[in-house]
Write an enzyme that holds these catalytic residues in place. Structure first.
Site, PDB file in Angstrom:
ATOM      1  N   GLU A 129       0.798  -1.222   0.000  1.00 23.92           N
ATOM      2  CA  GLU A 129       0.000   0.000   0.000  1.00 23.92           C
ATOM      3  C   GLU A 129       0.839   1.283   0.000  1.00 23.92           C
ATOM      4  O   GLU A 129       0.730   2.136   0.899  1.00 23.92           O
ATOM      5  CB  GLU A 129      -0.980  -0.002   1.184  1.00 23.92           C
ATOM      6  N   GLU A 239      -6.658  -7.315  -1.528  1.00 22.99           N
ATOM      7  CA  GLU A 239      -7.187  -7.285  -0.164  1.00 22.99           C
ATOM      8  C   GLU A 239      -8.606  -6.747  -0.207  1.00 22.99           C
ATOM      9  O   GLU A 239      -8.878  -5.769  -0.901  1.00 22.99           O
ATOM     10  CB  GLU A 239      -6.376  -6.353   0.753  1.00 22.99           C
TER      11      GLU A 239
END
Length: 319
Positions: A129, A239
């Site tokens: 991320e 995710e």
């Protein structure tokens, strides 16, 4: 790992990062130490790289493929902060800081060269991320271009992904300028997917964290699917989660159905797999889906049943 494979999963994501600035006081497993005296790799079998060696070896034994992120955007387990603590600058300047990047590439070299011949490796991931809040998107795009090219120079035989959440820019035709489409986090999913040494795109999905209703998740999935098709590259929902069992049971099957029947999304991975340890240790967050062999459990419905459906999915689905 046997539980993951037993449920039908073929690929899992395992942290390939672990950095500390103070080895003497560190209580977590760490693979490298960065401080004013230098950069050191931890060869201890119990507290260092031996732990990742074991995970790679076990994956080989079970026939499981692994995605290894090489850096964390966040502080957990030693992220970008462990580089800026030593080499100076801010989180944002990490991506262009010459000394930070030299150390980061040295760590990449250590990990990639150690495992590139393993049959367990599915791909390398630049960062979990990555964000550069308030930055021009070119900062991360340039960094991803340089870093992915460097990894390919070490290992041309495995895929590379960025590991981003899939943020879109205000210019995106399907956006409304709200958070996920604002460009605030300094990521341009469309441009990053066009990098020649990025083999596939990743996107994540946490509607309630980002200020959206849960049904919006289906739109987020189809938008990234369309971007991937236009770029001619696979995309994966790397995710996704909901923070309670009730919300998981209500919305995650909808998202999974969208992936299965309305897109060409190559795979999706729920966050996160959890199991019960004999010593009572619980390292998981509120999004975890626990292993449970009971028919009708979250694990069986959202995990094993969905994995079986994905295994039969055609390579290209109808938009």
């Amino acid at each position: 790992m046997s539980q993951i494979v037993g449920a039908g999963f073929k690929v899992a994501r395992v942290w390939g990062f672990g950095t500390t600035n103070n080895a003497a006081t560190e209580t977590n497993v760490y693979y490298q130490a960065l401080n004013s005296t230098g950069q050191y790799f931890n060869s201890d079998p119990n507290t260092g790289i031996g732990r990742l060696d074991y995970a790679i070896s076990a994956a080989q034994t079970y026939g499981l493929k692994l995605v290894l992120p090489l850096l964390n955007n966040f502080d957990d387990l030693g992220g970008i902060n462990t580089y800026t603590n030593v080499f100076g600058g801010t989180h944002a300047s990490f991506y262009t800081n010459t000394k930070s990047q030299a150390a980061y590439q040295n760590y990449i070299k250590f990990i990639v060269n150690r495992y590139k011949s393993s049959t367990a490796i599915f791909s390398w991931e630049l960062c979990n991320e990555p964000r550069c809040s308030g930055c021009a998107s070119s900062v991360i795009t340039n960094w991803a271009t340089t870093t992915s090219k460097f990894i390919k120079s070490l290992d041309p035989n495995h895929m590379v992904s960025l590991g981003d959440e899939g943020w879109l820019q205000p210019s995106f035709p399907g956006g409304d300028g709200s958070y996920a489409y604002s460009g605030y986090e300094g990521v341009d999913f469309v441009k990053n997917l066009a990098i020649p040494t990025i083999d596939y795109g990743t996107f994540h999905m946490y509607p309630e964290q980002w200020g959206y209703n849960y049904s919006w998740g289906n739109e987020w999935i189809t938008q990234h699917n369309a971007i991937g098709k236009a770029a001619g590259k696979p995309v994966v929902l790397e995710e996704y989660a909901a923070p309670s069992a009730a919300l998981r049971e209500q919305y995650m099957p909808q998202w999974q159905s969208t992936v299965l029947s309305q897109t060409s999304v190559a795979s999706d991975s729920l966050w996160q797999f959890a199991t019960t340890f004999a010593d009572g240790v619980n390292p998981y967050d509120g999004y975890a889906v626990y292993y449970n062999a009971t028919a009708g459990s979250d694990w069986q419905t959202l995990g094993a049943k969905h994995a079986a459906a994905m295994a039969t999915k055609a390579a290209t689905a109808t938009m």
